[in-house]
Design an enzyme around this catalytic site. Structure first.
Site, PDB file in Angstrom:
ATOM      1  N   ASP A 135      66.308 102.144  18.731  1.00 45.43           N
ATOM      2  CA  ASP A 135      67.481 102.061  17.850  1.00 45.43           C
ATOM      3  C   ASP A 135      67.198 103.038  16.568  1.00 45.43           C
ATOM      4  O   ASP A 135      65.981 103.104  16.299  1.00 45.43           O
ATOM      5  CB  ASP A 135      67.874 100.645  17.236  1.00 45.43           C
ATOM      6  CG  ASP A 135      68.609  99.794  18.429  1.00 45.43           C
ATOM      7  OD1 ASP A 135      68.717  99.969  19.617  1.00 45.43           O
ATOM      8  OD2 ASP A 135      68.656  98.636  18.116  1.00 45.43           O
ATOM      9  N   ARG A 185      71.216 108.076  23.277  1.00 47.03           N
ATOM     10  CA  ARG A 185      72.380 107.389  22.887  1.00 47.03           C
ATOM     11  C   ARG A 185      73.028 108.049  21.797  1.00 47.03           C
ATOM     12  O   ARG A 185      72.394 108.105  20.662  1.00 47.03           O
ATOM     13  CB  ARG A 185      72.018 105.783  22.465  1.00 47.03           C
ATOM     14  CG  ARG A 185      73.308 104.880  22.052  1.00 47.03           C
ATOM     15  CD  ARG A 185      72.855 103.647  21.445  1.00 47.03           C
ATOM     16  NE  ARG A 185      72.126 103.004  22.419  1.00 47.03           N
ATOM     17  CZ  ARG A 185      71.374 102.043  21.950  1.00 47.03           C
ATOM     18  NH1 ARG A 185      71.045 101.522  20.850  1.00 47.03           N
ATOM     19  NH2 ARG A 185      70.580 101.172  23.031  1.00 47.03           N
TER      20      ARG A 185
HETATM   21  C1  LIG Z   1      75.469 100.323  22.504  1.00 46.09           C
HETATM   22  C2  LIG Z   1      75.515 100.549  21.123  1.00 46.09           C
HETATM   23  C3  LIG Z   1      74.430 100.929  20.218  1.00 46.09           C
HETATM   24  C4  LIG Z   1      74.433 101.073  18.891  1.00 46.09           C
HETATM   25  N1  LIG Z   1      73.275 101.414  18.266  1.00 46.09           N
HETATM   26  C5  LIG Z   1      73.124 101.817  16.931  1.00 46.09           C
HETATM   27  C6  LIG Z   1      72.115 102.093  16.306  1.00 46.09           C
HETATM   28  O1  LIG Z   1      70.945 102.502  17.137  1.00 46.09           O
HETATM   29  N2  LIG Z   1      71.981 102.613  15.082  1.00 46.09           N
HETATM   30  C7  LIG Z   1      73.262 102.455  14.452  1.00 46.09           C
HETATM   31  O2  LIG Z   1      73.238 102.826  13.149  1.00 46.09           O
HETATM   32  N3  LIG Z   1      74.263 101.958  15.098  1.00 46.09           N
HETATM   33  C8  LIG Z   1      74.437 101.641  16.129  1.00 46.09           C
HETATM   34  N4  LIG Z   1      75.494 101.472  16.815  1.00 46.09           N
HETATM   35  C9  LIG Z   1      76.655 100.948  16.102  1.00 46.09           C
HETATM   36  C10 LIG Z   1      77.621 102.314  15.866  1.00 46.09           C
HETATM   37  O3  LIG Z   1      76.976 103.211  15.126  1.00 46.09           O
HETATM   38  C11 LIG Z   1      79.052 101.783  15.230  1.00 46.09           C
HETATM   39  O4  LIG Z   1      78.709 101.369  13.899  1.00 46.09           O
HETATM   40  C12 LIG Z   1      79.592 100.970  16.188  1.00 46.09           C
HETATM   41  O5  LIG Z   1      79.543 101.165  17.528  1.00 46.09           O
HETATM   42  C13 LIG Z   1      81.393 101.299  15.686  1.00 46.09           C
HETATM   43  O6  LIG Z   1      81.734 102.492  16.071  1.00 46.09           O
HETATM   44  P1  LIG Z   1      82.698 102.970  17.205  1.00 46.09           P
HETATM   45  O7  LIG Z   1      82.156 104.340  17.449  1.00 46.09           O
HETATM   46  O8  LIG Z   1      82.997 101.851  18.187  1.00 46.09           O
HETATM   47  O9  LIG Z   1      84.022 103.437  16.488  1.00 46.09           O
HETATM   48  P2  LIG Z   1      84.939 102.855  15.475  1.00 46.09           P
HETATM   49  O10 LIG Z   1      85.911 103.749  14.909  1.00 46.09           O
HETATM   50  O11 LIG Z   1      84.191 101.975  14.300  1.00 46.09           O
HETATM   51  O12 LIG Z   1      85.728 101.741  16.426  1.00 46.09           O
HETATM   52  C14 LIG Z   1      86.731 102.195  17.196  1.00 46.09           C
HETATM   53  C15 LIG Z   1      87.444 100.907  17.747  1.00 46.09           C
HETATM   54  O13 LIG Z   1      86.759  99.998  18.320  1.00 46.09           O
HETATM   55  C16 LIG Z   1      86.864  98.513  17.995  1.00 46.09           C
HETATM   56  N5  LIG Z   1      85.605  98.004  17.336  1.00 46.09           N
HETATM   57  C17 LIG Z   1      84.602  98.691  16.594  1.00 46.09           C
HETATM   58  N6  LIG Z   1      83.923  97.895  15.985  1.00 46.09           N
HETATM   59  C18 LIG Z   1      84.492  96.700  15.903  1.00 46.09           C
HETATM   60  C19 LIG Z   1      84.010  95.376  15.465  1.00 46.09           C
HETATM   61  N7  LIG Z   1      83.040  95.174  14.820  1.00 46.09           N
HETATM   62  N8  LIG Z   1      84.950  94.295  15.907  1.00 46.09           N
HETATM   63  C20 LIG Z   1      85.938  94.351  16.837  1.00 46.09           C
HETATM   64  N9  LIG Z   1      86.505  95.667  17.396  1.00 46.09           N
HETATM   65  C21 LIG Z   1      85.608  96.745  16.898  1.00 46.09           C
HETATM   66  C22 LIG Z   1      88.157  98.623  17.461  1.00 46.09           C
HETATM   67  O14 LIG Z   1      89.055  98.649  18.258  1.00 46.09           O
HETATM   68  C23 LIG Z   1      88.225 100.108  16.612  1.00 46.09           C
HETATM   69  O15 LIG Z   1      89.333 100.513  16.311  1.00 46.09           O
HETATM   70  C24 LIG Z   1      75.454 101.087  18.334  1.00 46.09           C
HETATM   71  C25 LIG Z   1      76.719 100.903  18.917  1.00 46.09           C
HETATM   72  C26 LIG Z   1      77.003 100.601  20.325  1.00 46.09           C
HETATM   73  C27 LIG Z   1      78.085 100.536  21.033  1.00 46.09           C
END
Ligand SMILES: Cc1cc2nc3c(=O)[nH]c(=O)nc-3n(C[C@H](O)[C@H](O)[C@H](O)COP(=O)(O)OP(=O)(O)OC[C@H]3O[C@@H](n4cnc5c(N)ncnc54)[C@H](O)[C@@H]3O)c2cc1C
Length: 309
Positions: A135, A185
């Site tokens: 991560d 990722r």
């Molecule tokens: C598999 C995976 C691994 C990850 N690993 C890391 C990592 O190693 N380091 C790191 O900094 N971040 C990590 N993240 C988190 C990532 O950086 C984001 O903070 C998170 O995924 C929200 O971004 P988004 O691309 O979904 O877009 P966003 O614009 O935040 O969300 C898009 C849509 O997704 C839905 N959504 C998003 N978040 C939520 C929530 N919390 N509750 C309910 N609905 C929601 C909503 O419908 C929203 O409109 C990871 C995420 C995933 C999916």
């Protein structure tokens, strides 16, 4: 707008004490974390695999302050990998590891200790027929984490990397990581970063995500598209088609409990979809980052707190 104050509030000891007194089974916690024990994680993994999904598991723990705590975290991963293997789940389930949880931040010995610990997990993952992904945490650790990754990949080239589109450096990192066999990722990024190193405007982050995705999809590596954003998912599918990538030569990834219907829909269309499953007692920091991303969840959260008191 609420993201920064929420992440700051999350650092208050009082708030932490109050929230962590909630049982893990309570509404908002259970939505994002299936449980605290290895068995809970294995059970959730079995159900997801049964539904046609793949899994990556994160034993929750960060800000490890001593070697004992780091050792406990490694032990938890080794136990988990054994249990997944014994249940016949390890071909479809890998592990995600935060270097801070296995000692990266310890003074002086941190980089060496976390590399050694990561090696032990990578070895156990390989023995179970699966892989590990490192991560990515806040920007002060990016260089060290990529250095650890380079070292690990000498013996375990299957080790996955994570890059965060909100960092200005990430498009260059993607170019450096888009080589054959490289599992990368791409996520937007979940920490509270300064403007000097990160895009802070959502649209800028999204544009950066698409630029990075173009590099990864056109490259020789294995892109892992970690996002719940419908527009990003659509663009990723279009880029995969444009680059003649077959299903399974890249994958989508989403967090446990977020857009579960979309996870199943994509898998039903033949896409490879992996669900990130966090478990363990240290769920507080993880939960707060999820709430900060989605302040509308606060109503649900407030209701959980009221029903507890
Ligand atoms: C598999 C995976 C691994 C990850 N690993 C890391 C990592 O190693 N380091 C790191 O900094 N971040 C990590 N993240 C988190 C990532 O950086 C984001 O903070 C998170 O995924 C929200 O971004 P988004 O691309 O979904 O877009 P966003 O614009 O935040 O969300 C898009 C849509 O997704 C839905 N959504 C998003 N978040 C939520 C929530 N919390 N509750 C309910 N609905 C929601 C909503 O419908 C929203 O409109 C990871 C995420 C995933 C999916």
């Amino acid at each position: 707008m609420l993201r920064q104050p929420l992440l700051m509030l999350a650092r208050s000891d009082k708030v932490k004490r109050f929230v962590t007194a909630m049982p893990v089974s309570s509404g908002i916690v259970a939505r994002y974390v299936p449980g605290e024990a290895t068995d809970d994680a294995v059970e959730a993994t079995g159900a997801l695999i049964e539904a046609g999904l793949h899994v990556t598991l994160d034993f929750l723990g960060e800000d490890t302050l001593d070697e004992e705590q780091a050792e406990a975290c490694v032990t938890a991963y080794l136990e988990l990998l054994d249990a997944l293997n014994a249940e016949g789940l390890s071909r479809s389930a890998e592990v995600s590891v935060k270097l801070s949880a296995i000692g990266q931040a310890l003074p002086e010995i941190g980089p060496k200790l976390s590399l050694e610990n990561a090696r032990r997990i990578a070895k156990a993952a390989r023995a179970a027929g699966t892989t590990m992904t490192l991560d990515m945490e806040d920007h002060t650790t990016t260089d060290q984490t990529l250095e650890t990754l380079r070292e690990l990949r000498k013996d375990y080239p299957e080790t996955g990397a994570v890059v965060q589109a909100y960092l200005r450096r990430t498009e260059d990192d993607c170019r450096a990581l888009a080589f054959e066999g490289s599992r990368v990722r791409l996520c937007k990024g979940a920490y509270n970063e300064p403007e000097t190193v990160a895009f802070t405007d959502r649209h800028e982050v999204d544009k950066s995500y698409v630029r990075c995705l173009k590099v990864l999809m056109a490259g020789q590596g294995y892109p892992m598209v970690a996002s719940h954003d419908p527009r990003i998912i659509e663009i990723a599918s279009a880029l995969a088609t444009r680059n003649d990538r077959a299903h399974g030569s890249y994958e989508f990834q989403m967090l446990y409990g977020i857009r579960p219907e979309e996870q199943k829909r994509l898998a039903g269309n033949g896409e490879k979809v992996r669900v990130y499953v966090p478990y363990g007692q240290e769920w507080y920091g993880y939960l707060m980052r999820r709430l900060a991303e989605r302040p509308s969840n606060l109503t649900f959260f407030a209701r959980s707190l009221i029903s507890k008191s």
